[in-house]
Design a protein around this motif. Sequence first.
Motif, short mmCIF file in Angstrom:
data_model
loop_
_atom_site.label_atom_id
_atom_site.label_comp_id
_atom_site.label_asym_id
_atom_site.label_seq_id
_atom_site.Cartn_x
_atom_site.Cartn_y
_atom_site.Cartn_z
N TYR A 518 -50.16 23.62 28.86
CA TYR A 518 -51.30 23.40 29.75
C TYR A 518 -52.26 24.59 29.69
O TYR A 518 -53.48 24.42 29.56
CB TYR A 518 -50.81 23.19 31.18
N ASP A 519 -51.73 25.80 29.77
CA ASP A 519 -52.57 27.00 29.73
C ASP A 519 -53.31 27.11 28.40
O ASP A 519 -54.47 27.54 28.37
CB ASP A 519 -51.72 28.24 29.96
N ILE A 522 -56.29 24.59 28.44
CA ILE A 522 -57.37 25.03 29.32
C ILE A 522 -58.09 26.23 28.71
O ILE A 522 -59.33 26.36 28.79
CB ILE A 522 -56.84 25.37 30.72
N ASP A 526 -62.09 26.60 27.89
CA ASP A 526 -62.89 27.76 28.29
C ASP A 526 -63.59 28.40 27.09
O ASP A 526 -64.73 28.87 27.19
CB ASP A 526 -62.01 28.79 29.00
N ILE A 554 -52.47 17.47 33.49
CA ILE A 554 -53.68 18.27 33.72
C ILE A 554 -54.39 17.82 34.99
O ILE A 554 -54.80 18.65 35.82
CB ILE A 554 -54.61 18.17 32.49
N VAL A 555 -54.58 16.50 35.17
CA VAL A 555 -55.32 16.06 36.35
C VAL A 555 -54.51 16.25 37.63
O VAL A 555 -55.07 16.21 38.73
CB VAL A 555 -55.78 14.59 36.22
N LYS A 557 -53.01 19.10 38.04
CA LYS A 557 -53.05 20.56 38.22
C LYS A 557 -54.46 21.08 38.48
O LYS A 557 -54.62 22.18 39.01
CB LYS A 557 -52.50 21.24 36.96
N THR A 558 -55.49 20.34 38.07
CA THR A 558 -56.86 20.82 38.22
C THR A 558 -57.82 19.66 38.42
O THR A 558 -57.56 18.55 37.96
CB THR A 558 -57.29 21.64 36.98
N ASP A 559 -58.94 19.95 39.10
CA ASP A 559 -60.00 18.96 39.32
C ASP A 559 -61.21 19.24 38.43
O ASP A 559 -62.30 18.71 38.67
CB ASP A 559 -60.45 18.97 40.79
N ARG A 560 -61.03 20.05 37.39
CA ARG A 560 -62.17 20.46 36.57
C ARG A 560 -62.77 19.31 35.76
O ARG A 560 -63.95 19.35 35.39
CB ARG A 560 -61.76 21.56 35.59
N ASN A 613 -51.76 15.19 44.04
CA ASN A 613 -52.87 16.14 43.88
C ASN A 613 -54.07 15.54 43.18
O ASN A 613 -55.15 16.13 43.17
CB ASN A 613 -52.42 17.35 43.06
N THR A 616 -59.08 13.16 40.14
CA THR A 616 -59.86 12.79 38.96
C THR A 616 -59.75 11.30 38.67
O THR A 616 -58.63 10.78 38.56
CB THR A 616 -59.37 13.58 37.74
#
Length: 689
Positions: A518-519, A522, A526, A554-555, A557-560, A613, A616
């Motif tokens: 995952y990292d 992401i 970036d 991913i969705v 863990k983050t809302d990006r 969580n 998205t």
Amino acid sequence: MRSMLALLLITTALPATSAIAQDAAAVPAGPNRLFTGEDLFALEQAADPQISPDGSVIAYVRQSADIMTDRLRSTIWLVDARTGAQSPLVAGPGNHSRPRWSPDGRRLAFVSAVDGKAPQLFVRWLGSGETARITGLPDSPSDLAWSPAGDRIAFVMTVPGAPAKLGNAPAKPEGAAWAEPLEVIDRVTYRADGGGNIKAGYDHLFLVPADGGAPQQLTFGAVNDAGPLSWTPDGKRILFGAVRSADWEREPNNSEIYAVDVASGSVTALTSRYGPDFAPVVSPDGRQIAWLGYADKRASNANDELSVMSIDGTGARTLTAGLDRSIDGAVWAKDSRSLIISYDDHGVKQVARVSLDGRVTTVVRGLAGGGLDRPYSGGSFSVSNGGRIAYSGGTAAHPADVYVSNGGAGTRLTALNEAMLARKTLAPVRQMNLRAPDGTAIEAWLATPPGYVEGQRVPLILEIHGGPHSAYGPSFSTDVQLYAAGGYAVLYVNPRGSTSYGADFANLIDKKYPGGDYDDLIAAVDAAIAMGVADPDNLFVTGGSGGGVLTAWIVGKTDRFKAAATQKPVINWISEALTMDNTGFTSRYWFSKEPWEDPMAYWNRSPLSLVGNVKTPTMVVVGAEDYRTPVSESEQYYAALQIRGVPTALVKLPGASHGGFTARPSQSAAKASAILAWFEKYRVKPKAN
């Protein structure tokens, strides 16, 4: 190397959804037209190139799409290794594949299937042009292997068996319309993705005279024998790999190398270590055997190593332990002093020579071939008696063609898509090298929309590969091209866990997937933003199989990301482990205990555990006959998202398996179009001036 993966309604032109796409779409018909779903029917690619013993001619399988049946079709062509001139060998109705040269190079064996009948073995006499059907088999022959004298052909075929039965049903009156008989299942692995429920029977070795006659069964028993097959030079024995132990159903990864005596049928084991041993190849001088395999330590990934032993099975030693790459093909040099091998390295397959003291010298890079939808590494090769190498090669700009090499840079012999792709403006692809937050080096590739101007920010799709133990590379991809034609940059990454970077890199996710990958993903996003290409307010994510797992992770863990499309995912590791087609795999290699022994370990790595969580908008896509990541996985996620009120849609591909997810061109294009349409709903549009 293990993978979860073990493969249109014709769409209208994609909407011009960005300034770039609008500009490209405005160009008159001609060489600047965008790549569209309809173009999937025009693509061709080369596969399985087989060079003649004297190195003068290459037989290869030419794969193309039939727009009237919406299926891929295979024909066999010959290409001159010097001039590139080619001609069809077998191109009539049906599917034709597996060309294999006789030792003297005067005949070519192949398999043909016509009118839905069982595929049969044929032989073509090159001098006269005559073709004879050699077999009339009830099932398909595979793993063809000519005898050294050229008088016989060995192959593998399923021998039908009686289905399991319990009790006796009443006698059915003549003409009565009764229910189908009970289906009794008693095998550990009872169904296979792409094939459905496994019919009763076992795979065994057969022999047939090369000029026709009754096939002779060589091996027997309630076990499955497997190719590829290799004859000893005297024609007395055939080597193969198989799991022949009493517990073969629960130990499918513990195969050995066996030799069967052609005259007596006696079978002798030549290896005994725990783990897979397969693909034996006897040296031309008859003194040594090379084979692939490894000692199984139940890691989620392991390199297939090349080993050699004496012809009697003694003196085994590994040649490629220092290479730290997984070997997927090996051919002896004519002098028996080295082998030609292939393996993936940094997302690209290459061919190399390995000496008997383990020295490895690269011969050629850039092999390609396999599925067209996503940019996986792939390709195959063959070697003539004189050392000339034929291989399938390609780039991000063209699917696999036939190449030939005499030991240096390869020469491209075919250009199957030259005319068609010359009329298209494709997305350019660039390589990215970056570091994850913990310093791990990661490779990625970034496609930008046709007509992209440097410095302009565009929407970005993160496209994640499956496996997770597999690799993307600079290969042609219809999904990438379709997404880019829709105005998106497409980022695809080889995060930790990917193959072709060594066993340690692949096993960074052993017993902890999804996790650090995952990292890596992401960090790649970036990096694309930092390059000035990706619009940070217009990020989207998709991926299939293992990539579907990571998309759903991913969705959670983050809302990006503005929207997501998870394709054929695992959502709940407990249910997947007990319903997939190979039920012994997940709990053995990806977890330390069985689901009932440590259910929280499975739950904590399941995307379903994070669904609370998710904000998205997430579409779920799956083949309706997927037995690898069963349809119920996708349905669980869809139901959970619906219950929570998260925007979602469930898209099923009728008749599609996990491995055959994009086998039909119409479905491949329609799937990509549906994903683009989903993303378009949530894309932030540029403000009008």
